[in-house]
Scaffold this motif. Structure first.
Motif, PDB file in Angstrom:
ATOM      1  N   UNK A  87       0.851  -1.189   0.000  1.00 41.12           N
ATOM      2  CA  UNK A  87       0.000   0.000   0.000  1.00 41.12           C
ATOM      3  C   UNK A  87       0.891   1.245   0.000  1.00 41.12           C
ATOM      4  N   UNK A  88       0.554   2.199  -0.844  1.00 41.11           N
ATOM      5  CA  UNK A  88       1.225   3.499  -0.840  1.00 41.11           C
ATOM      6  C   UNK A  88       0.196   4.545  -0.468  1.00 41.11           C
ATOM      7  N   UNK A  89       0.329   5.100   0.745  1.00 39.60           N
ATOM      8  CA  UNK A  89      -0.556   6.173   1.171  1.00 39.60           C
ATOM      9  C   UNK A  89       0.167   7.494   0.905  1.00 39.60           C
ATOM     10  N   UNK A  90      -0.113   8.073  -0.237  1.00 37.75           N
ATOM     11  CA  UNK A  90       0.551   9.294  -0.701  1.00 37.75           C
ATOM     12  C   UNK A  90      -0.163  10.491  -0.078  1.00 37.75           C
ATOM     13  N   UNK A  91       0.270  10.872   1.104  1.00 38.29           N
ATOM     14  CA  UNK A  91      -0.456  11.903   1.846  1.00 38.29           C
ATOM     15  C   UNK A  91      -0.104  13.314   1.395  1.00 38.29           C
ATOM     16  N   UNK A  92       1.073  13.510   0.772  1.00 42.62           N
ATOM     17  CA  UNK A  92       1.515  14.820   0.316  1.00 42.62           C
ATOM     18  C   UNK A  92       2.353  14.665  -0.947  1.00 42.62           C
ATOM     19  N   UNK A  93       2.536  15.765  -1.665  1.00 51.91           N
ATOM     20  CA  UNK A  93       3.484  15.799  -2.771  1.00 51.91           C
ATOM     21  C   UNK A  93       4.849  16.113  -2.168  1.00 51.91           C
ATOM     22  N   UNK A  94       5.512  15.088  -1.669  1.00 60.29           N
ATOM     23  CA  UNK A  94       6.754  15.277  -0.922  1.00 60.29           C
ATOM     24  C   UNK A  94       7.855  15.898  -1.771  1.00 60.29           C
ATOM     25  N   UNK A  95       7.831  15.662  -3.077  1.00 59.07           N
ATOM     26  CA  UNK A  95       8.881  16.197  -3.939  1.00 59.07           C
ATOM     27  C   UNK A  95       8.856  17.729  -3.991  1.00 59.07           C
ATOM     28  N   UNK A  96       7.736  18.347  -3.606  1.00 58.85           N
ATOM     29  CA  UNK A  96       7.627  19.803  -3.635  1.00 58.85           C
ATOM     30  C   UNK A  96       8.037  20.446  -2.316  1.00 58.85           C
ATOM     31  N   UNK A  97       8.341  19.623  -1.302  1.00 58.80           N
ATOM     32  CA  UNK A  97       8.690  20.166   0.001  1.00 58.80           C
ATOM     33  C   UNK A  97      10.143  20.620   0.024  1.00 58.80           C
ATOM     34  N   UNK A  98      10.447  21.515   0.915  1.00 57.84           N
ATOM     35  CA  UNK A  98      11.803  22.017   1.066  1.00 57.84           C
ATOM     36  C   UNK A  98      12.758  20.887   1.422  1.00 57.84           C
ATOM     37  N   UNK A  99      13.923  20.877   0.794  1.00 63.45           N
ATOM     38  CA  UNK A  99      14.978  19.884   1.033  1.00 63.45           C
ATOM     39  C   UNK A  99      14.580  18.473   0.581  1.00 63.45           C
ATOM     40  N   UNK A 100      13.640  18.356  -0.330  1.00 62.35           N
ATOM     41  CA  UNK A 100      13.237  17.037  -0.832  1.00 62.35           C
ATOM     42  C   UNK A 100      14.412  16.381  -1.557  1.00 62.35           C
ATOM     43  N   UNK A 101      14.663  15.074  -1.320  1.00 65.54           N
ATOM     44  CA  UNK A 101      15.765  14.383  -1.997  1.00 65.54           C
ATOM     45  C   UNK A 101      15.531  14.329  -3.510  1.00 65.54           C
ATOM     46  N   UNK A 102      16.548  14.558  -4.303  1.00 58.11           N
ATOM     47  CA  UNK A 102      16.396  14.510  -5.769  1.00 58.11           C
ATOM     48  C   UNK A 102      15.890  13.160  -6.271  1.00 58.11           C
ATOM     49  N   UNK A 103      16.191  12.102  -5.520  1.00 60.93           N
ATOM     50  CA  UNK A 103      15.834  10.746  -5.936  1.00 60.93           C
ATOM     51  C   UNK A 103      14.359  10.423  -5.735  1.00 60.93           C
ATOM     52  N   UNK A 104      13.648  11.305  -5.043  1.00 54.75           N
ATOM     53  CA  UNK A 104      12.276  11.011  -4.648  1.00 54.75           C
ATOM     54  C   UNK A 104      11.356  10.782  -5.841  1.00 54.75           C
TER      55      UNK A 104
END
Length: 390
Positions: free
Chosen positions: A131-148
Protein backbone atom coordinates in the motif's frame (compact mmCIF):
# COMPACT_ATOMS: atom_id res chain seq x y z
CA UNK A 1 22.65 -5.85 15.15
CA UNK A 2 21.35 -4.96 18.59
CA UNK A 3 17.65 -4.65 19.34
CA UNK A 4 17.11 -2.20 22.18
CA UNK A 5 13.72 -2.10 23.84
CA UNK A 6 13.40 1.39 25.31
CA UNK A 7 10.24 0.50 27.20
CA UNK A 8 8.69 -2.91 27.89
CA UNK A 9 6.68 -4.24 24.96
CA UNK A 10 3.22 -5.17 26.10
CA UNK A 11 2.41 -8.84 26.30
CA UNK A 12 -0.96 -10.02 25.06
CA UNK A 13 -2.65 -13.30 24.32
CA UNK A 14 -4.57 -12.08 21.24
CA UNK A 15 -2.87 -12.88 17.97
CA UNK A 16 -3.35 -11.07 14.70
CA UNK A 17 -2.06 -13.13 11.81
CA UNK A 18 -1.60 -9.99 9.71
CA UNK A 19 1.48 -7.84 10.25
CA UNK A 20 1.50 -4.32 8.81
CA UNK A 21 4.98 -2.86 8.38
CA UNK A 22 4.81 0.89 7.83
CA UNK A 23 7.70 2.92 6.40
CA UNK A 24 7.32 6.56 7.41
CA UNK A 25 9.22 9.82 6.93
CA UNK A 26 7.33 11.22 9.94
CA UNK A 27 8.06 10.28 13.54
CA UNK A 28 5.25 8.83 15.58
CA UNK A 29 5.72 11.32 18.43
CA UNK A 30 6.21 14.40 16.23
CA UNK A 31 2.67 15.59 15.42
CA UNK A 32 -0.40 13.37 15.71
CA UNK A 33 -1.78 13.41 12.18
CA UNK A 34 -2.88 11.18 9.29
CA UNK A 35 -0.51 8.20 9.84
CA UNK A 36 -1.35 7.96 13.53
CA UNK A 37 -5.09 8.30 12.98
CA UNK A 38 -5.13 5.60 10.30
CA UNK A 39 -2.73 3.13 11.90
CA UNK A 40 -4.35 3.24 15.34
CA UNK A 41 -7.50 2.08 13.59
CA UNK A 42 -5.65 -0.46 11.46
CA UNK A 43 -4.36 -1.92 14.72
CA UNK A 44 -7.82 -3.37 15.29
CA UNK A 45 -7.04 -5.92 12.56
CA UNK A 46 -3.25 -5.92 12.26
CA UNK A 47 -0.18 -5.83 14.38
CA UNK A 48 1.62 -2.63 13.41
CA UNK A 49 5.34 -1.96 13.18
CA UNK A 50 5.95 1.72 12.47
CA UNK A 51 9.48 2.07 11.10
CA UNK A 52 10.73 5.61 11.42
CA UNK A 53 13.60 7.20 9.55
CA UNK A 54 17.06 6.60 10.94
CA UNK A 55 18.65 8.78 13.59
CA UNK A 56 22.37 9.28 14.23
CA UNK A 57 23.96 9.03 17.68
CA UNK A 58 27.36 8.72 19.32
CA UNK A 59 27.40 4.93 19.44
CA UNK A 60 29.83 2.19 18.45
CA UNK A 61 27.37 0.01 16.54
CA UNK A 62 23.97 0.32 14.84
CA UNK A 63 20.86 -0.80 16.68
CA UNK A 64 17.09 -0.86 16.40
CA UNK A 65 15.23 0.90 19.20
CA UNK A 66 11.74 -0.42 19.93
CA UNK A 67 8.95 1.36 21.79
CA UNK A 68 5.32 0.51 22.35
CA UNK A 69 2.81 3.12 21.16
CA UNK A 70 -0.28 0.99 21.70
CA UNK A 71 -1.28 -2.56 22.42
CA UNK A 72 -0.56 -3.67 18.87
CA UNK A 73 1.68 -0.82 17.71
CA UNK A 74 5.48 -0.96 17.93
CA UNK A 75 7.68 1.98 16.96
CA UNK A 76 11.01 0.89 15.47
CA UNK A 77 13.80 3.45 15.07
CA UNK A 78 17.12 2.56 13.39
CA UNK A 79 20.02 4.17 15.26
CA UNK A 80 23.27 4.54 13.32
CA UNK A 81 26.67 5.84 14.43
CA UNK A 82 27.69 9.33 13.36
CA UNK A 83 29.86 9.18 10.29
CA UNK A 84 28.05 6.24 8.68
CA UNK A 85 28.11 6.70 4.89
CA UNK A 86 24.87 6.82 2.93
CA UNK A 87 25.44 3.52 1.08
CA UNK A 88 26.39 1.77 4.31
CA UNK A 89 23.37 3.27 6.06
CA UNK A 90 21.05 1.70 3.48
CA UNK A 91 22.67 -1.72 3.90
CA UNK A 92 22.45 -1.49 7.68
CA UNK A 93 18.77 -0.60 7.57
CA UNK A 94 18.11 -3.40 5.09
CA UNK A 95 19.69 -5.83 7.54
CA UNK A 96 17.82 -4.38 10.53
CA UNK A 97 14.48 -4.75 8.74
CA UNK A 98 15.30 -8.33 7.73
CA UNK A 99 16.19 -9.23 11.31
CA UNK A 100 13.04 -7.56 12.60
CA UNK A 101 10.81 -9.51 10.23
CA UNK A 102 12.65 -12.75 10.97
CA UNK A 103 11.87 -12.30 14.66
CA UNK A 104 8.14 -11.89 14.07
CA UNK A 105 5.45 -14.54 13.54
CA UNK A 106 2.75 -13.77 11.02
CA UNK A 107 0.73 -15.36 8.26
CA UNK A 108 0.31 -12.25 6.12
CA UNK A 109 2.53 -9.22 5.58
CA UNK A 110 1.24 -5.82 4.47
CA UNK A 111 3.87 -3.24 3.57
CA UNK A 112 2.59 0.32 3.92
CA UNK A 113 4.62 3.26 2.60
CA UNK A 114 4.40 6.96 3.40
CA UNK A 115 7.71 7.64 1.68
CA UNK A 116 9.10 6.02 -1.48
CA UNK A 117 12.59 6.81 -0.15
CA UNK A 118 12.28 3.73 2.07
CA UNK A 119 12.50 1.57 -1.07
CA UNK A 120 16.25 2.14 -0.98
CA UNK A 121 16.49 -0.48 1.76
CA UNK A 122 13.18 -2.36 1.51
CA UNK A 123 12.69 -3.08 -2.20
CA UNK A 124 13.59 -6.73 -1.63
CA UNK A 125 10.67 -7.37 0.74
CA UNK A 126 7.92 -9.44 -0.84
CA UNK A 127 4.77 -8.78 1.15
CA UNK A 128 1.31 -10.10 0.46
CA UNK A 129 -0.03 -6.59 -0.16
CA UNK A 130 1.76 -3.29 -0.81
CA UNK A 131 0.00 0.00 0.00
CA UNK A 132 1.23 3.50 -0.84
CA UNK A 133 -0.56 6.17 1.17
CA UNK A 134 0.55 9.29 -0.70
CA UNK A 135 -0.46 11.90 1.85
CA UNK A 136 1.52 14.82 0.32
CA UNK A 137 3.48 15.80 -2.77
CA UNK A 138 6.75 15.28 -0.92
CA UNK A 139 8.88 16.20 -3.94
CA UNK A 140 7.63 19.80 -3.63
CA UNK A 141 8.69 20.17 0.00
CA UNK A 142 11.80 22.02 1.07
CA UNK A 143 14.98 19.88 1.03
CA UNK A 144 13.24 17.04 -0.83
CA UNK A 145 15.76 14.38 -2.00
CA UNK A 146 16.40 14.51 -5.77
CA UNK A 147 15.83 10.75 -5.94
CA UNK A 148 12.28 11.01 -4.65
CA UNK A 149 10.58 11.48 -8.04
CA UNK A 150 12.29 8.42 -9.52
CA UNK A 151 11.52 6.27 -6.49
CA UNK A 152 7.87 7.28 -6.53
CA UNK A 153 7.64 5.87 -10.06
CA UNK A 154 9.08 2.62 -8.69
CA UNK A 155 6.57 2.81 -5.84
CA UNK A 156 3.65 3.05 -8.25
CA UNK A 157 4.96 -0.06 -9.99
CA UNK A 158 5.14 -2.05 -6.73
CA UNK A 159 1.98 -0.90 -4.96
CA UNK A 160 -1.17 -2.99 -5.19
CA UNK A 161 -3.32 -0.06 -4.08
CA UNK A 162 -2.64 3.68 -3.70
CA UNK A 163 -4.39 6.25 -1.54
CA UNK A 164 -3.98 10.02 -1.72
CA UNK A 165 -4.32 12.63 1.00
CA UNK A 166 -6.69 14.83 -1.00
CA UNK A 167 -8.68 15.29 -4.19
CA UNK A 168 -6.13 17.53 -5.93
CA UNK A 169 -3.34 15.09 -5.21
CA UNK A 170 -5.51 12.26 -6.55
CA UNK A 171 -6.08 14.18 -9.78
CA UNK A 172 -2.34 14.73 -10.14
CA UNK A 173 -1.49 11.05 -9.52
CA UNK A 174 -4.42 9.04 -10.89
CA UNK A 175 -2.82 8.35 -14.27
CA UNK A 176 0.06 6.55 -12.56
CA UNK A 177 -1.85 3.62 -11.05
CA UNK A 178 -4.83 1.44 -11.88
CA UNK A 179 -6.13 1.29 -8.29
CA UNK A 180 -5.81 4.74 -6.76
CA UNK A 181 -8.37 6.37 -4.45
CA UNK A 182 -8.62 9.77 -2.73
CA UNK A 183 -8.99 9.88 1.05
CA UNK A 184 -8.90 13.54 2.11
CA UNK A 185 -8.26 14.80 5.62
CA UNK A 186 -10.74 13.46 8.12
CA UNK A 187 -11.73 14.22 11.70
CA UNK A 188 -12.09 12.81 15.20
CA UNK A 189 -15.23 14.81 15.93
CA UNK A 190 -15.61 13.83 19.58
CA UNK A 191 -12.06 14.92 20.39
CA UNK A 192 -12.44 18.42 18.92
CA UNK A 193 -16.06 18.87 20.04
CA UNK A 194 -14.60 19.26 23.52
CA UNK A 195 -13.45 22.73 22.43
CA UNK A 196 -17.09 23.84 22.26
CA UNK A 197 -17.30 23.47 26.02
CA UNK A 198 -15.85 25.66 28.74
CA UNK A 199 -12.27 24.46 29.34
CA UNK A 200 -9.68 26.14 31.53
CA UNK A 201 -7.29 28.34 29.55
CA UNK A 202 -3.80 26.80 29.32
CA UNK A 203 -1.25 28.68 31.41
CA UNK A 204 0.87 29.86 28.49
CA UNK A 205 -2.01 31.74 26.87
CA UNK A 206 -4.19 32.59 29.87
CA UNK A 207 -2.61 36.06 30.12
CA UNK A 208 -3.33 36.90 26.46
CA UNK A 209 -6.33 39.20 25.91
CA UNK A 210 -9.10 38.64 23.37
CA UNK A 211 -9.87 38.55 20.51
CA UNK A 212 -7.62 35.62 19.65
CA UNK A 213 -7.08 34.13 16.21
CA UNK A 214 -5.20 30.83 16.24
CA UNK A 215 -3.23 28.44 14.04
CA UNK A 216 -1.94 24.98 14.94
CA UNK A 217 0.24 22.66 12.90
CA UNK A 218 3.78 22.30 11.66
CA UNK A 219 5.40 25.68 11.10
CA UNK A 220 7.53 25.35 7.98
CA UNK A 221 7.88 26.67 4.43
CA UNK A 222 4.17 26.15 3.85
CA UNK A 223 3.26 29.00 6.21
CA UNK A 224 3.01 32.51 4.75
CA UNK A 225 5.23 34.29 7.26
CA UNK A 226 4.78 37.64 5.52
CA UNK A 227 0.99 37.35 5.77
CA UNK A 228 1.26 36.57 9.49
CA UNK A 229 3.47 39.63 10.02
CA UNK A 230 1.21 41.87 7.94
CA UNK A 231 -1.99 40.73 9.66
CA UNK A 232 -0.52 41.31 13.10
CA UNK A 233 0.73 44.74 12.10
CA UNK A 234 -2.56 46.03 10.72
CA UNK A 235 -4.66 44.39 13.46
CA UNK A 236 -2.77 45.31 16.65
CA UNK A 237 -5.85 44.67 18.82
CA UNK A 238 -6.05 41.01 17.67
CA UNK A 239 -3.84 38.37 19.26
CA UNK A 240 -2.39 35.74 16.92
CA UNK A 241 -1.81 32.39 18.65
CA UNK A 242 0.64 30.16 16.77
CA UNK A 243 1.02 26.53 17.91
CA UNK A 244 3.38 23.99 16.41
CA UNK A 245 6.98 22.87 16.04
CA UNK A 246 9.23 24.92 13.77
CA UNK A 247 11.01 22.80 11.14
CA UNK A 248 13.05 23.43 8.00
CA UNK A 249 13.00 27.21 8.53
CA UNK A 250 15.09 29.37 10.82
CA UNK A 251 13.04 30.31 13.94
CA UNK A 252 14.84 33.67 13.84
CA UNK A 253 12.92 34.51 10.65
CA UNK A 254 9.53 34.28 12.40
CA UNK A 255 7.95 37.72 12.85
CA UNK A 256 8.09 39.04 16.38
CA UNK A 257 5.38 41.39 17.59
CA UNK A 258 3.60 41.90 20.88
CA UNK A 259 0.43 40.35 19.43
CA UNK A 260 2.06 37.26 17.86
CA UNK A 261 2.48 34.40 20.31
CA UNK A 262 4.67 31.45 19.24
CA UNK A 263 3.66 28.80 21.77
CA UNK A 264 5.64 25.83 20.39
CA UNK A 265 4.40 22.29 19.82
CA UNK A 266 1.55 20.79 21.86
CA UNK A 267 0.27 17.27 22.37
CA UNK A 268 -2.82 16.20 20.45
CA UNK A 269 -4.70 15.78 23.73
CA UNK A 270 -3.99 19.42 24.64
CA UNK A 271 -5.36 21.01 21.47
CA UNK A 272 -9.05 21.28 22.51
CA UNK A 273 -8.12 23.36 25.58
CA UNK A 274 -6.33 25.90 23.36
CA UNK A 275 -9.01 26.01 20.66
CA UNK A 276 -11.77 26.37 23.24
CA UNK A 277 -10.26 29.70 24.23
CA UNK A 278 -9.75 31.14 20.74
CA UNK A 279 -12.26 33.29 18.91
CA UNK A 280 -11.39 32.16 15.38
CA UNK A 281 -9.09 29.86 13.50
CA UNK A 282 -6.98 30.74 10.50
CA UNK A 283 -4.79 28.95 8.02
CA UNK A 284 -2.31 31.46 6.56
CA UNK A 285 -0.71 29.06 4.10
CA UNK A 286 1.60 30.32 1.39
CA UNK A 287 0.44 29.60 -2.13
CA UNK A 288 3.43 27.76 -3.57
CA UNK A 289 4.51 24.35 -4.87
CA UNK A 290 4.62 22.85 -1.38
CA UNK A 291 0.95 23.72 -0.73
CA UNK A 292 -0.50 23.04 -4.20
CA UNK A 293 -1.85 19.61 -3.27
CA UNK A 294 -2.30 19.77 0.51
CA UNK A 295 -5.57 18.94 2.20
CA UNK A 296 -5.07 20.36 5.72
CA UNK A 297 -6.37 18.09 8.46
CA UNK A 298 -6.82 21.13 10.65
CA UNK A 299 -9.70 22.40 8.46
CA UNK A 300 -12.33 19.94 9.75
CA UNK A 301 -10.66 20.01 13.18
CA UNK A 302 -11.20 23.77 13.46
CA UNK A 303 -14.78 23.34 12.35
CA UNK A 304 -15.51 20.51 14.76
CA UNK A 305 -14.07 22.68 17.52
CA UNK A 306 -16.73 25.26 16.71
CA UNK A 307 -14.40 27.95 15.41
CA UNK A 308 -15.12 30.13 12.38
CA UNK A 309 -12.19 29.83 9.98
CA UNK A 310 -10.33 32.03 7.50
CA UNK A 311 -7.92 30.37 5.05
CA UNK A 312 -5.80 31.35 2.10
CA UNK A 313 -6.87 29.85 -1.23
CA UNK A 314 -5.61 26.28 -0.85
CA UNK A 315 -7.32 24.40 -3.69
CA UNK A 316 -8.81 21.56 -1.65
CA UNK A 317 -9.98 23.98 1.06
CA UNK A 318 -11.67 26.22 -1.52
CA UNK A 319 -13.35 23.28 -3.27
CA UNK A 320 -14.48 21.39 -0.21
CA UNK A 321 -15.10 24.01 2.47
CA UNK A 322 -15.13 27.40 0.78
CA UNK A 323 -17.74 26.29 -1.75
CA UNK A 324 -20.01 25.22 1.13
CA UNK A 325 -19.60 28.52 2.95
CA UNK A 326 -17.88 26.79 5.87
CA UNK A 327 -14.52 28.55 5.52
CA UNK A 328 -13.89 32.13 4.49
CA UNK A 329 -11.21 32.40 1.78
CA UNK A 330 -8.86 35.38 1.98
CA UNK A 331 -5.61 36.83 0.67
CA UNK A 332 -3.42 39.75 1.72
CA UNK A 333 -5.85 42.22 0.12
CA UNK A 334 -8.85 41.23 2.19
CA UNK A 335 -7.55 39.19 5.12
CA UNK A 336 -8.33 42.02 7.56
CA UNK A 337 -11.89 42.30 6.28
CA UNK A 338 -12.42 38.52 6.45
CA UNK A 339 -10.95 38.19 9.96
CA UNK A 340 -12.94 41.17 11.26
CA UNK A 341 -16.09 39.69 9.76
CA UNK A 342 -15.82 36.29 11.45
CA UNK A 343 -14.74 37.86 14.74
CA UNK A 344 -17.92 39.94 14.72
CA UNK A 345 -20.18 36.90 14.58
CA UNK A 346 -21.37 34.81 17.55
CA UNK A 347 -19.14 31.76 17.81
CA UNK A 348 -21.90 29.16 17.54
CA UNK A 349 -23.87 30.67 14.66
CA UNK A 350 -22.56 28.17 12.09
CA UNK A 351 -22.54 24.97 14.14
CA UNK A 352 -25.67 23.36 12.67
CA UNK A 353 -24.39 23.70 9.10
CA UNK A 354 -20.90 22.56 10.11
CA UNK A 355 -22.17 19.50 11.97
CA UNK A 356 -24.37 18.46 9.07
CA UNK A 357 -21.36 18.62 6.76
CA UNK A 358 -19.03 16.73 9.12
CA UNK A 359 -21.60 14.04 9.95
CA UNK A 360 -20.34 11.78 7.18
CA UNK A 361 -16.67 12.30 7.94
CA UNK A 362 -14.51 10.38 10.40
CA UNK A 363 -11.18 8.60 10.57
CA UNK A 364 -13.13 5.41 11.30
CA UNK A 365 -14.87 5.71 7.93
CA UNK A 366 -11.58 6.56 6.26
CA UNK A 367 -10.00 3.36 7.54
CA UNK A 368 -13.07 1.30 6.66
CA UNK A 369 -12.91 2.60 3.09
CA UNK A 370 -9.20 1.90 2.83
CA UNK A 371 -9.63 -1.59 4.26
CA UNK A 372 -12.32 -2.34 1.68
CA UNK A 373 -10.01 -1.34 -1.19
CA UNK A 374 -7.21 -3.39 0.35
CA UNK A 375 -9.48 -6.44 0.50
CA UNK A 376 -10.37 -5.98 -3.16
CA UNK A 377 -6.71 -5.62 -4.12
CA UNK A 378 -5.86 -8.76 -2.17
CA UNK A 379 -8.61 -10.72 -3.88
CA UNK A 380 -7.44 -9.58 -7.30
CA UNK A 381 -3.90 -10.54 -6.43
CA UNK A 382 -5.14 -13.97 -5.29
CA UNK A 383 -2.98 -13.86 -2.18
CA UNK A 384 -2.10 -17.24 -0.67
CA UNK A 385 -0.91 -16.62 2.92
CA UNK A 386 2.32 -18.31 3.87
CA UNK A 387 3.59 -18.80 7.38
CA UNK A 388 6.69 -16.72 7.97
CA UNK A 389 8.98 -15.67 10.78
CA UNK A 390 9.85 -17.23 14.07
Amino acid sequence: MERIIDCPLQKHTDYYSSLLLCFSHLRWNFVFQRPQHILTRAAKNHRIIFLEEQIREDCSAPSLHLNQAGRFITIATPVLPHGTGESEAMEIQRHLVDELLASESYDRLVTWYYTPMALRFSDHIEGDLCVYDCMDELSAFKNAPPELVRLEKVMFGRADVVFTGGQSLYEAKRAHHRAIYPFPSSIDVAHFHRARQSIADPADQAHVPHPRVGFFGVIDERLDIDLVAYSAEVMPDVQFMMIGPVVKIDPATLPQRANIHWLGGKQYAELPSYLANWDAGWMPFALNESTRYISPTKTPEFLAAGLPVVSTAIVDVVRTYGAQGLVSIADADDVVEKLRDILSRPRGHHWAKTDAFLAGTSWDRTWEGMAAHMATASALKNVIPLRRGA
